[in-house]
Design a protein around this motif. Structure first.
Motif: not given
Length: 426
Positions: A78, A83, A99
């Motif tokens: 990540g 996110e 991602f």
């Protein structure tokens, strides 16, 4: 390794050194010239050289001298912004692709280590640990999001299960990622350099770039030479000075610090972290730590947003370490070092092109062990004519830090004080 070659640290003291590389003298030509011999530059150089390109890397100091050789060593899938922020900036479809690319970046890192025999002490496992109920709720929500929307399996550990692996009562549980892990940062950088040079890359140390001449054939100039190339890659990150103002205004150097205890002995060290994972809490001013191969505790934290070292750093780091592990009340710190990372205003990666011939990557924001190698690979792909994956990141909007060069640091210091207060109060 000579303490005069690198800033003193446990990494520098324990790494297998490379001979100093020459300083650039006179004019040379290359297909690609890269500014910076850190993970980004070395990864791009290795990919391009293996594809047959003539590559030159210009490094102002030594290979891995900056954040690549001094960081916390935690390799986490990540990106620093998370996110949700990526979704807000780029939409879910592109955030998911990014991602997934970070997961691919982790596989590439592991592949480079295996394929090139890089002895950098890779260990599996990473735990994010909450201190407050709010943080536990946020981590549980993140676990659900990763599993259902990103198809990335992580585990929730109860406080009791975590205590079986981590000898600290400070935390309420853990978000455990068995795929992420940790390594010896400088050994990894030096291993990448060995692989790149074996593939034909020429690396020049003590060759600070003083000017970038843009155009159809960019030129990177140093005090004693210059490189004329078909493509240039700017990978100076927090240490970039005076080369590309539009990049420097969108990245801020932040100091981070790491302590290494005296050797604890294998039994005492293993009693602290039984499964040898890396650990980080979720405070804004976070603590992060892991064990070294010679059974020390490597403990990081205490960022400085003013570019000045914090006062009484040794005392502060000792107190933070003993707050996590009170059983180390009799253990001292043998090594203490710091360095600069680069952060972007939105903490998202800032990668792309300045011109059709000049590429860059910055804004890793303290989450760069995997992302830097990914950036180098995607830039290499774009130079070879396949730019779709780099273009995903180039679409992320980035604004300059407010206040200009004179005021941006005090404004950032004030903002960080708010986040630290938030950590303390709720």
């Amino acid at each position: 390794m000579s303490s005069g070659s690198y800033p003193p640290s446990w990494y520098a003291a324990s790494a297998t050194p490379l001979p100093e590389q020459p300083t650039l003298q006179g004019r040379t030509d290359a297909d690609v010239c890269i500014l910076g011999a850190g993970y980004t530059g070395l990864s791009a150089a290795l990919e391009l050289a293996e594809a047959g390109y003539r590559v030159v890397v210009l490094e102002a100091e030594r290979i891995g001298w900056g954040a690549s050789g001094r960081n916390g060593g935690q390799a986490i899938a990540g990106f620093s912004c998370g996110e949700a922020k990526l979704e807000a900036l780029a939409g879910f479809a592109d955030a998911r692709k990014m991602f997934d690319l970070s997961r691919e970046g982790l596989r590439w890192l592991r592949d480079r280590i295996d394929r090139h025999g890089i002895a950098c002490d890779w260990r599996d496992g990473h735990a994010q640990v909450p201190i407050k109920p709010r943080q536990e709720r946020e981590l549980r929500a993140a676990m659900e999001e990763l599993g259902t929307r990103y198809d990335y399996p992580v585990e929730w550990w109860s406080r009791e299960r975590l205590r079986e692996q981590l000898a600290s009562d400070r935390y309420l549980g853990a978000l455990y990622d068995p795929n992420s892990g940790h390594l010896h940062p400088l050994e990894y950088a030096l291993g990448l350099a060995r692989a790149a040079m074996a593939a034909g890359v020429r690396i020049f140390e003590h060759s600070r770039v003083t000017e970038l001449v843009r155009g159809r054939h960019p030129v990177l100039k140093t005090a004693q030479g210059e490189v004329r190339c078909g493509f240039a890659v700017i990978a100076g990150n927090a240490l970039l000075r005076g080369i590309a103002p539009e990049l420097e205004s969108r990245a801020m150097p932040v100091g981070t610090y790491i302590a290494a205890t005296v050797p604890l002995g294998e039994e005492r060290a293993r009693a602290l972290i039984r499964n040898d994972m890396a650990v980080a809490d979720t405070n804004w001013a976070l603590d992060y730590y892991r064990l070294s191969r010679d059974h020390r505790l490597l403990f990081g934290g205490r960022a400085s947003y003013s570019t000045l070292p914090p006062p009484n750093l040794r005392g502060v780091m000792t107190r933070r370490m003993r707050r996590v592990f009170p059983q180390l009340h009799d253990v001292g710190i043998e090594y203490l070092w710091g360095g600069m990372i680069d952060i972007s205003l939105n903490r998202a990666p800032h990668w792309g092109r300045l011109t059709p011939q000049v590429y860059f990557a910055q804004g890793f924001s303290g989450h760069g062990v995997i992302a830097t190698g990914l950036a180098g690979k995607l830039i290499a792909e774009a130079i070879r004519g396949q730019s779709e994956r780099l273009d995903l990141f180039a679409k992320i909007p980035h604004r300059p830090f407010p206040g200009g060069r004179a005021l941006r640091t005090p404004l950032l210091v004030a903002a960080m004080a708010w986040y630290k207060l938030r950590d303390a109060l709720w």
